[in-house]
Design an enzyme around this catalytic site. Structure first.
Site, PDB file in Angstrom:
ATOM      1  N   GLU A 172       0.951  -0.885   0.002  1.00 58.23           N
ATOM      2  CA  GLU A 172       0.389   0.051   0.396  1.00 58.23           C
ATOM      3  C   GLU A 172       1.051   0.970  -0.067  1.00 58.23           C
ATOM      4  O   GLU A 172       0.820   2.161   0.807  1.00 58.23           O
ATOM      5  CB  GLU A 172      -0.767   0.492   0.492  1.00 58.23           C
ATOM      6  CG  GLU A 172      -2.588  -1.050   1.288  1.00 58.23           C
ATOM      7  CD  GLU A 172      -3.377  -0.725   2.519  1.00 58.23           C
ATOM      8  OE1 GLU A 172      -3.289  -0.160   2.807  1.00 58.23           O
ATOM      9  OE2 GLU A 172      -4.001  -1.969   2.307  1.00 58.23           O
ATOM     10  N   GLU A 360      -5.801  -8.600   1.260  1.00 57.88           N
ATOM     11  CA  GLU A 360      -5.872  -7.973   2.680  1.00 57.88           C
ATOM     12  C   GLU A 360      -7.201  -7.744   2.441  1.00 57.88           C
ATOM     13  O   GLU A 360      -7.722  -7.541   0.934  1.00 57.88           O
ATOM     14  CB  GLU A 360      -5.366  -6.993   3.102  1.00 57.88           C
ATOM     15  CG  GLU A 360      -3.965  -7.287   4.013  1.00 57.88           C
ATOM     16  CD  GLU A 360      -3.444  -5.733   3.951  1.00 57.88           C
ATOM     17  OE1 GLU A 360      -4.261  -4.942   3.833  1.00 57.88           O
ATOM     18  OE2 GLU A 360      -2.437  -5.613   4.366  1.00 57.88           O
TER      19      GLU A 360
HETATM   20  C1  PNW Z   1      -3.840  -2.017   5.519  1.00 56.89           C
HETATM   21  N1  PNW Z   1      -7.519   3.290   4.998  1.00 56.89           N
HETATM   22  O1  PNW Z   1      -4.030  -0.646   6.096  1.00 56.89           O
HETATM   23  C2  PNW Z   1      -2.665  -2.330   6.479  1.00 56.89           C
HETATM   24  O2  PNW Z   1      -1.980  -3.486   5.216  1.00 56.89           O
HETATM   25  C3  PNW Z   1      -2.980  -2.921   6.812  1.00 56.89           C
HETATM   26  O3  PNW Z   1      -1.332  -3.095   8.238  1.00 56.89           O
HETATM   27  C4  PNW Z   1      -3.813  -2.020   8.271  1.00 56.89           C
HETATM   28  O4  PNW Z   1      -3.475  -3.451   9.490  1.00 56.89           O
HETATM   29  C5  PNW Z   1      -5.225  -3.296   7.847  1.00 56.89           C
HETATM   30  O5  PNW Z   1      -5.080  -2.363   6.645  1.00 56.89           O
HETATM   31  C6  PNW Z   1      -6.407  -2.669   8.318  1.00 56.89           C
HETATM   32  O6  PNW Z   1      -6.131  -1.169   8.917  1.00 56.89           O
HETATM   33  C7  PNW Z   1      -5.649   0.210   5.802  1.00 56.89           C
HETATM   34  O7  PNW Z   1      -8.060   4.428   6.463  1.00 56.89           O
HETATM   35  C8  PNW Z   1      -4.787   1.417   6.753  1.00 56.89           C
HETATM   36  O8  PNW Z   1      -8.490   3.548   4.705  1.00 56.89           O
HETATM   37  C9  PNW Z   1      -5.559   2.482   6.748  1.00 56.89           C
HETATM   38  C10 PNW Z   1      -6.571   2.285   5.399  1.00 56.89           C
HETATM   39  C11 PNW Z   1      -6.300   2.157   4.725  1.00 56.89           C
HETATM   40  C12 PNW Z   1      -5.536   0.149   4.969  1.00 56.89           C
END
Ligand code: PNW
Length: 453
Positions: A172, A360
């Protein structure tokens, strides 16, 4: 067969890969073990006021020491694959220079233990834990970081060559650039704007491209290389041809700074036009590197955005979520199972992607142990059942999805939300490190055993 007698229609393809996912900084703990250097997340989490519950990941799930137990959990689940990440500061404590043999050895032991349990390792080389030594030189704002990343990625892939079949360069880029550079919500928390932000984003993409090439050079010909990107998963407001066409256009333009550039080797005209003076400086050679051919694309999909056809320059318009739209515990996760139907399908069609893994998908849940110690996370079960149902339907309609990694195996350190949001299908009591599979874990085990939803 189910009540309608159509179980066969709800089956996943033979050989479909079922897995779970974690990331080094969120589960390993042991931040002072062996020769590990400091990462930007150690600095950020130890800065008062940054993490909502004042926590940090010094211990987290202590997976650095407890990985045999966690592999046993996965074995009981029946997963065939595990997506983990390597902590760059364990390999090169200063970001570059001399590798730390103990750090390298840890990942070799992890990978060997996975194979012994019949679980295929899928390795991400960068899940946001940049060595602090490189941040002091500007982090991703410094073009040299892209080169340092490729050197590290090539070295580590070479060390694991033959034991890891699938490598992902980065996780990401959109999130760590958007939240770490564009705002202050994640490390390093710079809150940049305009051209400075765009240049950092461009350097991260360049790091991805250089790493693809370095990993190929360092590994055997059967090794598969890709990345795991968070996307704006496009969905038509409903299944009418004009809205599907609108969502397909959005797939290209709304991901123009990330996936579109990585799969086409160019920034779209509309993207550069919209940025104007804030556009990054780039060369044709850099764009060729960013567009380096990959073997698969990982997509992290938790939610999506709805689009309708519009009479404007883009040909589409996003539909805002009203306050009444259903959400999960994490406020950014709008409940949108159709994201797993349309997301992979439209991204594959729009960008010509031949193989996709859902690297994921999952949700947070407030479910906690009841009087008998059980965690009955029925919201997560409902979420997974609906999303997986849509994924199955999408694959039946031609989406080239080869596997699915549930985020996450364990409750873990949820970045700036600390331990206040739990994404695991396994409950972790952080005081004792005791693991308890939740109801969703039993649900997922059944899906895997039947290869059907
Ligand atoms: C992903 N948003 O992160 C990550 O790849 C993981 O490490 C994380 O634990 C998981 O999703 C759950 O949050 C994100 O705010 C964090 O849009 C925030 C966002 C998107 C992805």
């Amino acid at each position: 067969t189910d009540a309608q007698g159509n179980a066969a229609k709800r089956a996943f393809p033979r050989g479909f890969v079922w897995g779970t996912a974690t990331a080094a900084y969120q589960v390993e703990g042991a931040t002072g073990a062996d020769g590990r250097g400091e990462s930007i997340w150690d600095v950020y989490a130890h800065t008062p006021g940054k993490v909502v519950d004042g926590s940090n990941a010094d211990v987290a799930d202590d997976d650095y020491h407890r990985y045999p137990e966690d592999i046993a959990l996965m074995h009981a689940l029946g997963v065939g694959a595990y997506r983990f990440s390597v902590a760059w500061p364990r390999i090169f404590p200063d970001g570059a220079g001399r590798p730390d043999a103990k750090g390298v050895d840890y990942y070799k032991r992890l990978v060997d233990a996975l194979h012994a349990a019949g679980i295929e390792p899928y390795c991400t080389l960068y899940h946001w834990d940049l060595p602090e030594a490189l941040q002091r030189k500007g982090g991703w704002q410094n073009r040299d970081t892209a080169k340092a990343f490729a050197d590290y990625a090539g070295y580590m892939a070479g060390q694991l060559d033959g034991r890891v079949s699938h490598f992902m360069t980065m996780n990401e880029i959109s999130t760590f650039i958007g939240n770490g550079y564009g705002s202050t919500a994640m490390a390093p928390g710079l809150g940049l704007k305009g051209q400075a932000l765009q240049q950092a984003r461009h350097h991260a993409l360049l790091g991805h491209g250089l790493a693809v090439q370095a990993i190929r050079t360092a590994t055997n010909a059967k090794t598969r290389v890709g990345s795991a990107e968070g996307i704006d998963a496009p969905m038509p407001a409903f299944d009418a041809p004009e809205h599907v066409a609108a969502a397909r256009k959005a797939a290209v333009e709304e991901n123009a700074g990330y996936l579109t550039a990585m799969h086409t080797g160019r920034y779209t005209d509309l993207y550069l036009e919209t940025l104007g003076a804030a556009a990054p400086k780039f060369t044709a050679e850099e764009m060729r590197i960013i567009g380096s051919k990959t073997d698969f694309q990982g997509l992290n999909i938790y939610t999506g955005n709805y689009y309708i056809a519009a009479d404007n320059e883009r040909g589409y318009e996003a539909v805002p979520f009203p306050a009444s739209y259903p959400r999960m515990q994490s406020s950014w996760i709008q409940f949108a199972p159709d994201a797993l139907y349309w997301g992979p399908k439209l991204m594959a069609e729009a960008l010509g992607i031949g193989a996709i893994y859902i690297t994921e998908n999952g949700t947070s849940s407030t479910a906690a142990p009841d009087a008998e110690g059980r965690v009955l996370d029925i919201d997560r079960v409902m979420f997974l059942r609906q999303y997986l149902g849509e994924l199955q339907r999408g694959i039946a309609d031609g989406a080239p999805v080869r596997g699915y990694f549930l985020w996450s195996l364990l409750d873990n350190f949820e970045w700036s939300r600390g331990y206040s949001e739990r994404f695991g299908i396994t409950w972790v009591d952080f005081a004792t490190q005791k693991r308890t599979p939740k109801l969703s874990s039993r649900f997922y085990r059944d899906v895997i055993a039947r290869n059907a939803i």
